[in-house]
Design a protein around this motif. Structure first.
Motif, PDB file in Angstrom:
ATOM      1  N   MET A   1       0.878  -1.319   0.109  1.00  0.00           N
ATOM      2  CA  MET A   1      -0.044  -0.096   0.065  1.00  0.00           C
ATOM      3  C   MET A   1       0.673   1.357  -0.080  1.00  0.00           C
ATOM      4  SD  MET A   1      -3.165   0.920   2.550  1.00  0.00           S
ATOM      5  CE  MET A   1      -4.242   2.209   2.100  1.00  0.00           C
ATOM      6  N   PHE A   2       1.778   1.248   0.700  1.00  0.00           N
ATOM      7  CA  PHE A   2       2.971   2.281   0.880  1.00  0.00           C
ATOM      8  C   PHE A   2       3.520   2.433  -0.708  1.00  0.00           C
ATOM      9  CE2 PHE A   2       7.495   3.574   0.887  1.00  0.00           C
ATOM     10  CZ  PHE A   2       7.281   4.437   1.248  1.00  0.00           C
ATOM     11  N   ARG A   3       4.064   1.432  -1.206  1.00  0.00           N
ATOM     12  CA  ARG A   3       4.705   1.468  -2.381  1.00  0.00           C
ATOM     13  C   ARG A   3       3.759   2.099  -3.415  1.00  0.00           C
ATOM     14  NH1 ARG A   3       6.816  -3.741  -0.592  1.00  0.00           N
ATOM     15  NH2 ARG A   3       8.900  -3.659  -0.091  1.00  0.00           N
ATOM     16  N   SER A   4       2.572   1.528  -3.577  1.00  0.00           N
ATOM     17  CA  SER A   4       1.584   2.111  -4.643  1.00  0.00           C
ATOM     18  C   SER A   4       1.317   3.630  -4.509  1.00  0.00           C
ATOM     19  CB  SER A   4       0.399   1.280  -4.675  1.00  0.00           C
ATOM     20  OG  SER A   4      -0.221   1.414  -3.440  1.00  0.00           O
ATOM     21  N   ASN A   5       1.156   4.114  -3.198  1.00  0.00           N
ATOM     22  CA  ASN A   5       0.763   5.555  -2.948  1.00  0.00           C
ATOM     23  C   ASN A   5       2.105   6.253  -3.351  1.00  0.00           C
ATOM     24  OD1 ASN A   5      -2.010   6.230  -2.018  1.00  0.00           O
ATOM     25  ND2 ASN A   5      -1.629   4.205  -0.869  1.00  0.00           N
ATOM     26  N   ASP A   6       3.164   5.650  -2.925  1.00  0.00           N
ATOM     27  CA  ASP A   6       4.515   6.514  -3.249  1.00  0.00           C
ATOM     28  C   ASP A   6       4.790   6.782  -4.734  1.00  0.00           C
ATOM     29  OD1 ASP A   6       7.098   7.466  -2.183  1.00  0.00           O
ATOM     30  OD2 ASP A   6       7.760   5.777  -3.237  1.00  0.00           O
ATOM     31  N   GLN A   7       4.513   5.511  -5.443  1.00  0.00           N
ATOM     32  CA  GLN A   7       4.745   5.770  -7.028  1.00  0.00           C
ATOM     33  C   GLN A   7       3.834   6.735  -7.604  1.00  0.00           C
ATOM     34  OE1 GLN A   7       7.337   4.192  -8.556  1.00  0.00           O
ATOM     35  NE2 GLN A   7       6.724   5.763  -9.892  1.00  0.00           N
ATOM     36  N   TRP A   8       2.301   6.516  -7.177  1.00  0.00           N
ATOM     37  CA  TRP A   8       1.536   7.650  -7.450  1.00  0.00           C
ATOM     38  C   TRP A   8       1.876   9.029  -7.136  1.00  0.00           C
ATOM     39  CZ3 TRP A   8      -3.224   7.748 -10.176  1.00  0.00           C
ATOM     40  CH2 TRP A   8      -3.534   6.324 -10.685  1.00  0.00           C
ATOM     41  N   ALA A   9       2.239   9.322  -6.253  1.00  0.00           N
ATOM     42  CA  ALA A   9       2.905  10.530  -5.651  1.00  0.00           C
ATOM     43  C   ALA A   9       4.042  11.131  -6.411  1.00  0.00           C
ATOM     44  CB  ALA A   9       3.160  10.435  -4.140  1.00  0.00           C
ATOM     45  N   LEU A  10       4.733   9.994  -6.857  1.00  0.00           N
ATOM     46  CA  LEU A  10       6.155  10.606  -7.520  1.00  0.00           C
ATOM     47  C   LEU A  10       5.621  10.924  -9.116  1.00  0.00           C
ATOM     48  CD1 LEU A  10       8.894   7.880  -6.588  1.00  0.00           C
ATOM     49  CD2 LEU A  10       8.573  10.269  -5.749  1.00  0.00           C
ATOM     50  N   ASN A  11       4.646  10.203  -9.386  1.00  0.00           N
ATOM     51  CA  ASN A  11       4.265  10.468 -10.765  1.00  0.00           C
ATOM     52  C   ASN A  11       3.378  11.649 -10.870  1.00  0.00           C
ATOM     53  OD1 ASN A  11       5.215   7.994 -11.715  1.00  0.00           O
ATOM     54  ND2 ASN A  11       3.454   6.781 -11.338  1.00  0.00           N
ATOM     55  N   ARG A  12       2.707  11.897  -9.929  1.00  0.00           N
ATOM     56  CA  ARG A  12       1.962  13.356  -9.824  1.00  0.00           C
ATOM     57  C   ARG A  12       2.805  14.636  -9.630  1.00  0.00           C
ATOM     58  NH1 ARG A  12      -3.095  13.509 -12.078  1.00  0.00           N
ATOM     59  NH2 ARG A  12      -4.244  11.340 -11.572  1.00  0.00           N
ATOM     60  N   PRO A 135      -7.529 -11.988   4.702  1.00  0.00           N
ATOM     61  CA  PRO A 135      -8.580 -11.304   4.102  1.00  0.00           C
ATOM     62  C   PRO A 135      -9.116 -10.200   5.138  1.00  0.00           C
ATOM     63  CG  PRO A 135      -9.263 -13.665   4.511  1.00  0.00           C
ATOM     64  CD  PRO A 135      -7.724 -13.440   4.979  1.00  0.00           C
ATOM     65  N   ARG A 136      -9.074 -10.497   6.542  1.00  0.00           N
ATOM     66  CA  ARG A 136      -9.627  -9.614   7.460  1.00  0.00           C
ATOM     67  C   ARG A 136      -8.743  -8.493   7.567  1.00  0.00           C
ATOM     68  NH1 ARG A 136      -9.620 -12.271  13.002  1.00  0.00           N
ATOM     69  NH2 ARG A 136      -7.496 -12.687  12.389  1.00  0.00           N
ATOM     70  N   TYR A 137      -7.300  -8.328   7.378  1.00  0.00           N
ATOM     71  CA  TYR A 137      -6.598  -7.222   7.800  1.00  0.00           C
ATOM     72  C   TYR A 137      -5.356  -7.343   6.468  1.00  0.00           C
ATOM     73  CZ  TYR A 137      -8.687  -7.611  12.158  1.00  0.00           C
ATOM     74  OH  TYR A 137      -9.676  -7.617  13.178  1.00  0.00           O
ATOM     75  N   PRO A 138      -5.731  -7.182   5.264  1.00  0.00           N
ATOM     76  CA  PRO A 138      -4.942  -7.273   4.088  1.00  0.00           C
ATOM     77  C   PRO A 138      -3.785  -6.250   4.152  1.00  0.00           C
ATOM     78  CG  PRO A 138      -6.948  -6.159   3.481  1.00  0.00           C
ATOM     79  CD  PRO A 138      -7.165  -6.644   4.981  1.00  0.00           C
ATOM     80  N   GLU A 139      -3.940  -5.078   5.081  1.00  0.00           N
ATOM     81  CA  GLU A 139      -2.991  -4.199   5.204  1.00  0.00           C
ATOM     82  C   GLU A 139      -1.478  -4.690   5.943  1.00  0.00           C
ATOM     83  OE1 GLU A 139      -5.428  -3.808   6.820  1.00  0.00           O
ATOM     84  OE2 GLU A 139      -6.719  -2.414   5.631  1.00  0.00           O
ATOM     85  N   ILE A 140      -1.882  -5.683   6.825  1.00  0.00           N
ATOM     86  CA  ILE A 140      -0.600  -6.208   7.743  1.00  0.00           C
ATOM     87  C   ILE A 140       0.017  -7.322   6.923  1.00  0.00           C
ATOM     88  CG2 ILE A 140      -0.149  -7.016   9.805  1.00  0.00           C
ATOM     89  CD1 ILE A 140      -2.691  -5.905  10.943  1.00  0.00           C
ATOM     90  N   THR A 141       1.348  -7.119   6.860  1.00  0.00           N
ATOM     91  CA  THR A 141       2.117  -8.069   6.165  1.00  0.00           C
ATOM     92  C   THR A 141       3.000  -8.990   6.910  1.00  0.00           C
ATOM     93  OG1 THR A 141       4.295  -6.593   6.131  1.00  0.00           O
ATOM     94  CG2 THR A 141       2.853  -6.069   4.128  1.00  0.00           C
TER      95      THR A 141
END
Length: 287
Positions: A1-12, A135-141
């Motif tokens: 989740m961090f990586r995808s938002n980080d990449q979107w932020a860099l692109n924008r 599936p209950r907490y997909p954010e926790i790796t």
């Protein structure tokens, strides 16, 4: 989740800077064409100048509609929220101290509460943002869970090495980079301003009566100032240096004088130092 938002932020961010750079370049070239048109009495250059000014207006409208800067900041805030909460969860910091009931459910709740304001202003989570584990907490790796079950000393060392020292290096590098860029652009704008003054004096004294370069040089200096304001070199240099100094002090506290009973609050204080909101607050005083 961090990586995808980080990449979107860099692109924008790149899109926002490219659009601003294009707008400033169009204005400067249009002014140059207008200066040459006045010197040579050229209708073609006059028309070209008018066309470029029109393109500048269109570019400004496109920038407003694309809202690249707003999207960049929203994705950057989301990325930093995810990263900070993940670290606090892993090392028993902030709202996730040792013994807290259902830390996974609390992490999910905290994440949703922090992201809710961003959703209200138009932020949308990238489709690849969630993990595919529990599936209950997909954010926790799996790595987050592995670190959380480690003893206090191990968690402390991991946090100091992989979070605090990493951020110290980042803030140090960015402070130096912003300081150098600010010095370079400041010198350039001062030089262009002095050249504009010289051109105006030369024209007024009749040395270069046929050329009026003061307007073009002044426009170039204004372009440099506008670019510095866009990139915020001066305030960010100031803010990053202050964060680096505070983070170095906090690193010593974490390594030497933060007992396990006060660990969660000390980590929360450290994460606050590294938040984008704290950097922006400091930057307002460094402009």
């Amino acid at each position: 989740m961090f990586r995808s938002n980080d990449q979107w932020a860099l692109n924008r961010q790149s899109e926002s800077f490219r659009a601003t750079k294009a707008q400033l370049a169009l204005l400067l070239v249009a002014t140059g064409c207008a200066t040459l048109a006045d010197r040579f009495n050229s209708h073609v250059l006059t028309a070209l100048s008018a066309l470029l000014y029109g393109l500048t207006v269109v570019t400004g409208v496109v920038i407003q509609r694309r809202r690249a800067r707003a999207h960049w900041q929203a994705h950057r805030d989301a990325a930093e929220i995810v990263k900070s909460l993940a670290w606090q969860y892993m090392v028993h910091g902030g709202p996730f101290p040792t013994g807290v009931p259902d830390p996974e459910g609390l992490f999910h709740q905290q994440l949703e509460e922090h992201l809710r304001p961003l959703r209200r202003i138009g932020w949308r989570e990238p489709s690849e943002g969630r993990q595919t584990g529990d599936p209950r907490y997909p954010e926790i790796t799996r790595a987050m869970r592995t670190v959380r079950v480690q003893p206090f000393a191990t968690r402390r060392d991991i946090y100091l090495r992989d979070r605090v020292l990493d951020q110290l290096g980042w803030y140090s590098g960015r402070a130096v980079q912003a300081h150098r860029a600010a010095a370079t652009w400041s010198m350039l704008t001062v030089l262009l301003t002095l050249l504009a003054l010289s051109a105006a004096l030369a024209r007024s004294t009749g040395i270069a009566a046929n050329w009026d370069l003061s307007g073009l040089l002044a426009a170039a200096a204004a372009t440099g100032v506008a670019w510095m304001e866009t990139r915020r070199h001066h305030p960010l240099s100031y803010a990053h240096e202050l964060v680096r100094e505070a983070l170095e002090t906090q690193r010593i506290v974490l390594a030497t004088s933060a007992p396990e009973g006060q660990w969660s609050q000390t980590v929360a204080d450290t994460e606050q130092l590294m938040s984008p909101q704290h950097t922006d607050w400091l930057a307002r005083f460094g402009g």
